[in-house]
Motif scaffolding. Sequence first.
Motif, short mmCIF file in Angstrom:
data_model
loop_
_atom_site.label_atom_id
_atom_site.label_comp_id
_atom_site.label_asym_id
_atom_site.label_seq_id
_atom_site.Cartn_x
_atom_site.Cartn_y
_atom_site.Cartn_z
N ASP A 1 0.64 -1.31 0.02
CA ASP A 1 -0.11 0.10 -0.02
C ASP A 1 1.16 1.19 0.00
O ASP A 1 0.40 2.26 -0.68
CB ASP A 1 -0.86 0.04 1.21
N VAL A 2 1.98 1.15 0.84
CA VAL A 2 3.00 2.40 0.71
C VAL A 2 3.73 2.54 -0.76
O VAL A 2 3.64 3.66 -1.01
CB VAL A 2 4.09 2.16 1.80
N ARG A 3 3.88 1.38 -1.25
CA ARG A 3 4.56 1.32 -2.45
C ARG A 3 3.49 2.01 -3.69
O ARG A 3 3.85 2.57 -4.66
CB ARG A 3 5.17 0.20 -2.95
N SER A 4 2.37 1.62 -3.33
CA SER A 4 1.16 2.05 -4.29
C SER A 4 1.03 3.49 -4.20
O SER A 4 0.81 4.08 -5.28
CB SER A 4 -0.02 1.13 -4.02
N ALA A 5 1.18 4.00 -3.09
CA ALA A 5 0.53 5.40 -2.74
C ALA A 5 1.80 6.29 -3.25
O ALA A 5 1.46 7.43 -3.88
CB ALA A 5 0.56 5.79 -1.40
N MET B 1 3.64 10.03 7.05
CA MET B 1 4.77 10.93 6.74
C MET B 1 5.92 9.79 6.95
O MET B 1 6.93 9.64 6.02
CB MET B 1 4.93 12.00 7.40
N ASP B 2 6.08 9.16 7.94
CA ASP B 2 7.25 8.34 8.36
C ASP B 2 7.26 7.05 7.37
O ASP B 2 8.26 6.69 7.08
CB ASP B 2 7.19 7.81 9.72
N LEU B 3 6.11 6.49 7.15
CA LEU B 3 5.96 5.37 6.23
C LEU B 3 6.56 5.60 4.70
O LEU B 3 7.44 5.11 3.99
CB LEU B 3 4.68 4.86 6.14
N ILE B 4 6.18 6.96 4.31
CA ILE B 4 6.29 7.27 2.91
C ILE B 4 7.81 7.59 2.74
O ILE B 4 8.46 7.46 1.92
CB ILE B 4 5.55 8.48 2.55
N ASP B 5 8.16 8.47 3.96
CA ASP B 5 9.52 8.76 4.05
C ASP B 5 10.66 7.45 3.94
O ASP B 5 11.53 7.41 3.20
CB ASP B 5 9.95 9.59 4.86
N ALA B 6 10.37 6.48 4.74
CA ALA B 6 11.08 5.16 4.72
C ALA B 6 11.24 4.75 3.48
O ALA B 6 12.14 3.86 3.13
CB ALA B 6 10.59 4.52 5.89
N GLN B 7 10.03 4.61 2.87
CA GLN B 7 9.91 3.59 1.52
C GLN B 7 10.77 4.67 0.44
O GLN B 7 11.25 4.07 -0.36
CB GLN B 7 8.34 3.67 0.96
N ARG B 8 10.62 5.87 0.34
CA ARG B 8 11.32 6.75 -0.61
C ARG B 8 12.89 6.55 -0.27
O ARG B 8 13.75 6.58 -1.22
CB ARG B 8 11.00 8.16 -0.24
N GLY B 9 13.24 6.34 1.09
CA GLY B 9 14.57 6.29 1.31
C GLY B 9 15.36 4.87 0.60
O GLY B 9 16.24 4.77 0.32
N GLU B 10 14.26 3.88 0.80
CA GLU B 10 14.72 2.45 0.25
C GLU B 10 14.79 2.60 -1.26
O GLU B 10 15.50 1.80 -1.77
CB GLU B 10 13.67 1.77 0.73
N GLN B 11 13.88 3.39 -1.87
CA GLN B 11 13.79 3.58 -3.39
C GLN B 11 14.98 4.26 -3.95
O GLN B 11 15.07 4.36 -5.09
CB GLN B 11 12.46 3.87 -4.17
N GLY B 12 15.44 5.32 -3.14
CA GLY B 12 16.37 6.06 -3.72
C GLY B 12 15.66 7.40 -3.67
O GLY B 12 14.55 7.77 -3.71
N PRO B 13 16.55 8.43 -4.03
CA PRO B 13 16.25 9.82 -3.92
C PRO B 13 15.19 10.27 -5.06
O PRO B 13 14.64 11.25 -4.89
CB PRO B 13 17.44 10.65 -4.26
N HIS B 14 15.09 9.52 -5.98
CA HIS B 14 14.17 9.83 -7.25
C HIS B 14 12.91 9.26 -7.34
O HIS B 14 12.07 9.61 -7.97
CB HIS B 14 14.82 9.22 -8.34
N HIS B 15 12.42 8.62 -5.95
CA HIS B 15 11.05 8.25 -5.93
C HIS B 15 10.51 8.68 -4.56
O HIS B 15 11.02 8.86 -3.72
CB HIS B 15 11.09 6.67 -5.85
#
Length: 78
Positions: free
Chosen positions: A33-37, A64-78
Motif C-alpha cells: 500500500d505504501v509503494r502503491s501510494a 509521513m514516516d512510512l512514505i519517507d522510509a519507503q522513499r529512502g529505500e527506493q533512492g532519491p528519485h522516488h
Amino acid sequence: MPTAPSKPGEPGTILNRRGGEGTTAPTEIPADDVRSALASTDDRIPAIKALRELHPGLGLKDAMDLIDAQRGEQGPHH
C-alpha cells in the motif's frame, strides 16, 4: 460475548488531534500500500494523502514516516 466499542475519552481509546478515533497503527499498513501510494504520484505530499485515503485511521505523522522510509529505500528519485 462481544463488547461495545469504547467511547472517546474512555481508557483504551486512541484519539487523533481532531478528537476522532485514530486506530490504524503503522505496523498494520502493508508495504504494498505504501509503494502503491508512492507510485500514484511523483510528489511526497500527494503520496501521504493517498496512503491516508487508503487507511483513514492512519495519523499524518505515521503516514509521513512510512512514505519517507519507503522513499529512502527506493533512492532519491522516488
